[in-house]
Design a protein around this motif. Sequence first.
Motif, PDB file in Angstrom:
ATOM      1  N   LEU A   6       0.822  -1.223   0.000  1.00  0.00           N
ATOM      2  CA  LEU A   6       0.000   0.000   0.000  1.00  0.00           C
ATOM      3  C   LEU A   6       0.848   1.261   0.000  1.00  0.00           C
ATOM      4  O   LEU A   6       0.491   2.259  -0.638  1.00  0.00           O
ATOM      5  N   GLU A   7       1.988   1.218   0.682  1.00  0.00           N
ATOM      6  CA  GLU A   7       2.869   2.383   0.684  1.00  0.00           C
ATOM      7  C   GLU A   7       3.438   2.648  -0.706  1.00  0.00           C
ATOM      8  O   GLU A   7       3.449   3.794  -1.187  1.00  0.00           O
ATOM      9  N   ILE A   8       3.892   1.600  -1.374  1.00  0.00           N
ATOM     10  CA  ILE A   8       4.465   1.774  -2.710  1.00  0.00           C
ATOM     11  C   ILE A   8       3.397   2.210  -3.707  1.00  0.00           C
ATOM     12  O   ILE A   8       3.624   3.120  -4.526  1.00  0.00           O
ATOM     13  N   LEU A   9       2.221   1.583  -3.651  1.00  0.00           N
ATOM     14  CA  LEU A   9       1.141   1.984  -4.557  1.00  0.00           C
ATOM     15  C   LEU A   9       0.753   3.440  -4.338  1.00  0.00           C
ATOM     16  O   LEU A   9       0.543   4.194  -5.297  1.00  0.00           O
ATOM     17  N   TRP A  10       0.665   3.847  -3.066  1.00  0.00           N
ATOM     18  CA  TRP A  10       0.288   5.228  -2.752  1.00  0.00           C
ATOM     19  C   TRP A  10       1.358   6.209  -3.235  1.00  0.00           C
ATOM     20  O   TRP A  10       1.047   7.241  -3.832  1.00  0.00           O
ATOM     21  N   LYS A  11       2.629   5.908  -2.972  1.00  0.00           N
ATOM     22  CA  LYS A  11       3.709   6.782  -3.415  1.00  0.00           C
ATOM     23  C   LYS A  11       3.739   6.888  -4.936  1.00  0.00           C
ATOM     24  O   LYS A  11       3.929   7.980  -5.494  1.00  0.00           O
ATOM     25  N   ASN A  12       3.571   5.761  -5.632  1.00  0.00           N
ATOM     26  CA  ASN A  12       3.559   5.802  -7.095  1.00  0.00           C
ATOM     27  C   ASN A  12       2.411   6.659  -7.616  1.00  0.00           C
ATOM     28  O   ASN A  12       2.556   7.396  -8.587  1.00  0.00           O
ATOM     29  N   LEU A  13       1.260   6.554  -6.954  1.00  0.00           N
ATOM     30  CA  LEU A  13       0.095   7.341  -7.357  1.00  0.00           C
ATOM     31  C   LEU A  13       0.348   8.830  -7.159  1.00  0.00           C
ATOM     32  O   LEU A  13       0.086   9.646  -8.053  1.00  0.00           O
ATOM     33  N   LYS A  14       0.865   9.193  -5.977  1.00  0.00           N
ATOM     34  CA  LYS A  14       1.083  10.604  -5.658  1.00  0.00           C
ATOM     35  C   LYS A  14       2.202  11.211  -6.498  1.00  0.00           C
ATOM     36  O   LYS A  14       2.063  12.323  -7.021  1.00  0.00           O
ATOM     37  N   GLU A  15       3.317  10.509  -6.612  1.00  0.00           N
ATOM     38  CA  GLU A  15       4.470  11.055  -7.328  1.00  0.00           C
ATOM     39  C   GLU A  15       4.208  11.206  -8.825  1.00  0.00           C
ATOM     40  O   GLU A  15       4.765  12.092  -9.473  1.00  0.00           O
ATOM     41  N   ASN A  16       3.339  10.350  -9.378  1.00  0.00           N
ATOM     42  CA  ASN A  16       3.047  10.412 -10.808  1.00  0.00           C
ATOM     43  C   ASN A  16       1.730  11.124 -11.103  1.00  0.00           C
ATOM     44  O   ASN A  16       1.348  11.251 -12.263  1.00  0.00           O
ATOM     45  N   GLN A  17       1.043  11.551 -10.028  1.00  0.00           N
ATOM     46  CA  GLN A  17      -0.205  12.307 -10.154  1.00  0.00           C
ATOM     47  C   GLN A  17      -1.216  11.593 -11.050  1.00  0.00           C
ATOM     48  O   GLN A  17      -1.702  12.122 -12.057  1.00  0.00           O
ATOM     49  N   VAL A  18      -1.533  10.345 -10.660  1.00  0.00           N
ATOM     50  CA  VAL A  18      -2.464   9.528 -11.427  1.00  0.00           C
ATOM     51  C   VAL A  18      -3.686   9.195 -10.566  1.00  0.00           C
ATOM     52  O   VAL A  18      -3.750   9.534  -9.390  1.00  0.00           O
ATOM     53  N   ASP A  19      -4.654   8.516 -11.172  1.00  0.00           N
ATOM     54  CA  ASP A  19      -5.901   8.164 -10.496  1.00  0.00           C
ATOM     55  C   ASP A  19      -5.945   6.706 -10.029  1.00  0.00           C
ATOM     56  O   ASP A  19      -6.703   6.369  -9.120  1.00  0.00           O
ATOM     57  N   ILE A  20      -5.160   5.850 -10.686  1.00  0.00           N
ATOM     58  CA  ILE A  20      -5.093   4.432 -10.314  1.00  0.00           C
ATOM     59  C   ILE A  20      -3.644   3.994 -10.312  1.00  0.00           C
ATOM     60  O   ILE A  20      -2.897   4.277 -11.257  1.00  0.00           O
ATOM     61  N   SER A  21      -3.252   3.281  -9.247  1.00  0.00           N
ATOM     62  CA  SER A  21      -1.897   2.740  -9.142  1.00  0.00           C
ATOM     63  C   SER A  21      -1.999   1.216  -9.113  1.00  0.00           C
ATOM     64  O   SER A  21      -2.729   0.653  -8.288  1.00  0.00           O
ATOM     65  N   VAL A  22      -1.258   0.559 -10.013  1.00  0.00           N
ATOM     66  CA  VAL A  22      -1.391  -0.884 -10.220  1.00  0.00           C
ATOM     67  C   VAL A  22      -0.064  -1.578  -9.943  1.00  0.00           C
ATOM     68  O   VAL A  22       0.999  -1.060 -10.289  1.00  0.00           O
ATOM     69  N   CYS A  23      -0.141  -2.768  -9.319  1.00  0.00           N
ATOM     70  CA  CYS A  23       1.057  -3.590  -9.159  1.00  0.00           C
ATOM     71  C   CYS A  23       0.835  -4.943  -9.821  1.00  0.00           C
ATOM     72  O   CYS A  23      -0.299  -5.322 -10.142  1.00  0.00           O
ATOM     73  N   PHE A  53      -5.721  -6.317 -23.428  1.00  0.00           N
ATOM     74  CA  PHE A  53      -5.657  -7.337 -24.471  1.00  0.00           C
ATOM     75  C   PHE A  53      -4.227  -7.825 -24.713  1.00  0.00           C
ATOM     76  O   PHE A  53      -3.996  -8.645 -25.600  1.00  0.00           O
ATOM     77  N   ASP A  54      -3.293  -7.315 -23.949  1.00  0.00           N
ATOM     78  CA  ASP A  54      -1.882  -7.684 -24.067  1.00  0.00           C
ATOM     79  C   ASP A  54      -1.597  -8.839 -23.099  1.00  0.00           C
ATOM     80  O   ASP A  54      -1.805  -8.697 -21.898  1.00  0.00           O
ATOM     81  N   PRO A  55      -1.150  -9.997 -23.601  1.00  0.00           N
ATOM     82  CA  PRO A  55      -0.909 -11.144 -22.712  1.00  0.00           C
ATOM     83  C   PRO A  55       0.014 -10.839 -21.545  1.00  0.00           C
ATOM     84  O   PRO A  55      -0.081 -11.471 -20.494  1.00  0.00           O
ATOM     85  N   GLU A  56       0.908  -9.863 -21.690  1.00  0.00           N
ATOM     86  CA  GLU A  56       1.839  -9.536 -20.624  1.00  0.00           C
ATOM     87  C   GLU A  56       1.164  -8.744 -19.493  1.00  0.00           C
ATOM     88  O   GLU A  56       1.613  -8.770 -18.354  1.00  0.00           O
ATOM     89  N   TYR A  57       0.064  -8.061 -19.816  1.00  0.00           N
ATOM     90  CA  TYR A  57      -0.563  -7.159 -18.850  1.00  0.00           C
ATOM     91  C   TYR A  57      -2.037  -7.473 -18.565  1.00  0.00           C
ATOM     92  O   TYR A  57      -2.597  -6.903 -17.634  1.00  0.00           O
ATOM     93  N   ASN A  58      -2.674  -8.330 -19.387  1.00  0.00           N
ATOM     94  CA  ASN A  58      -4.137  -8.353 -19.359  1.00  0.00           C
ATOM     95  C   ASN A  58      -4.728  -8.704 -17.999  1.00  0.00           C
ATOM     96  O   ASN A  58      -5.684  -8.076 -17.540  1.00  0.00           O
ATOM     97  N   VAL A  59      -4.152  -9.697 -17.300  1.00  0.00           N
ATOM     98  CA  VAL A  59      -4.698 -10.062 -15.996  1.00  0.00           C
ATOM     99  C   VAL A  59      -4.501  -8.921 -15.007  1.00  0.00           C
ATOM    100  O   VAL A  59      -5.415  -8.567 -14.240  1.00  0.00           O
ATOM    101  N   GLN A  60      -3.328  -8.310 -15.025  1.00  0.00           N
ATOM    102  CA  GLN A  60      -3.046  -7.200 -14.101  1.00  0.00           C
ATOM    103  C   GLN A  60      -4.029  -6.052 -14.289  1.00  0.00           C
ATOM    104  O   GLN A  60      -4.385  -5.365 -13.325  1.00  0.00           O
ATOM    105  N   MET A  61      -4.460  -5.820 -15.518  1.00  0.00           N
ATOM    106  CA  MET A  61      -5.363  -4.708 -15.783  1.00  0.00           C
ATOM    107  C   MET A  61      -6.821  -5.066 -15.507  1.00  0.00           C
ATOM    108  O   MET A  61      -7.615  -4.206 -15.134  1.00  0.00           O
ATOM    109  N   ILE A  62      -7.194  -6.330 -15.675  1.00  0.00           N
ATOM    110  CA  ILE A  62      -8.595  -6.722 -15.554  1.00  0.00           C
ATOM    111  C   ILE A  62      -9.015  -6.934 -14.102  1.00  0.00           C
ATOM    112  O   ILE A  62     -10.101  -6.516 -13.690  1.00  0.00           O
ATOM    113  N   ILE A  63      -8.174  -7.585 -13.297  1.00  0.00           N
ATOM    114  CA  ILE A  63      -8.577  -7.860 -11.919  1.00  0.00           C
ATOM    115  C   ILE A  63      -8.662  -6.556 -11.128  1.00  0.00           C
ATOM    116  O   ILE A  63      -7.967  -5.589 -11.423  1.00  0.00           O
ATOM    117  N   CYS A  64      -9.513  -6.539 -10.118  1.00  0.00           N
ATOM    118  CA  CYS A  64      -9.712  -5.300  -9.344  1.00  0.00           C
ATOM    119  C   CYS A  64      -8.853  -5.253  -8.096  1.00  0.00           C
ATOM    120  O   CYS A  64      -8.740  -4.201  -7.459  1.00  0.00           O
TER     121      CYS A  64
END
Length: 324
Positions: A100-117, A150-161
């Motif tokens: 949660l710390e890394i996701l939060w820092k990545n979100l804040k430092e990059n000024q985004v709305d969703i942070s994904v691991c 739709f990219d096999p390298e990322y699709n599961v990471q992007m689809i799951i919540c």
Amino acid sequence: MVELISVIVPVYKVEKYLTSCVTSLMAQSYRNLEIILVDDGSPDRSGDLCDTLAAQDERIVVIHKPNGGLSDARNAGIETAKGDYLFFLDSDDTIHEETLEILWKNLKENQVDISVCSYLAYFEGEDIDTVLPEQSIEKMSNIEALWKMFDPEYNVQMIICTNKLYKKALWDTIRFPIGKIQEDEFTTYKLIYKAKTIVYTDLKMYYYLQRSDSITGTGKMSRKNLQVFDAFSERATFFEKEGLKELSARSNQQSLNRMIVTYQKASAAPDNDKTILQALKKKFDATYCSYKTKSLLSTKDRVKNGLFSISPTLFRVFHNLIAK
């Protein structure tokens, strides 16, 4: 003041796993948490265990409710959450202590709305390597992130919540669909589209347990298995309405491809209900006939779809000949 993260954990028949799950949350290096345990009318001791865990940490909030399914439990957590951000954790999974710390820092430092691991799938009894290497970060627009689905390298990471930290405001008008399985397929793309930008780290910080009692890919089907194709159809329609014709076409073709594979696999299983196969073929034909973006497909896909629509048996014969 450090912002509050609400973590929503749906709980149902997981007394064997729940303590490990919640312990991984209590051990987070990011301390300002609201841990919401939603007891979804669990028939085992999971509900009592929620109360026991809450007595150990004042950050834990317990909701006891009648059974309504996974989507209903998550929605109840969203309604209760007071945090600036939301994170979903399934009650048989765990996360790294810095997730949660890394996701939060990545979100804040990059000024985004969703942070994904990224995530690590493992089996019961298997050791997990919790040493984190140096992370690689990719910042992308919402449209770029949708294409990653739709990219096999990322699709599961992007689809799951469950591997994402969201700004809570994204959920103002979005909820999980009640009574559906594979509810992520109905939901996550809407949140990604609503977000302006997303950041992704390749660190595997979400630990996804492959339970020995979970459903395996045996080919055995029920009518509920067909719901994922409703999700694909809804997604294609959503993209079409938003003017994203290429994404709509890709969603439709993904649906048709999955239907073909599912039909072939299920038809080879002798104990499958033939009426379900008929329903799947009917759904394929309806999707294929209503397809508004066929012109965006390759010749190979158009031939494949047309042949399967004429006859799944003929399609299998040609497919086997080509494979040889």
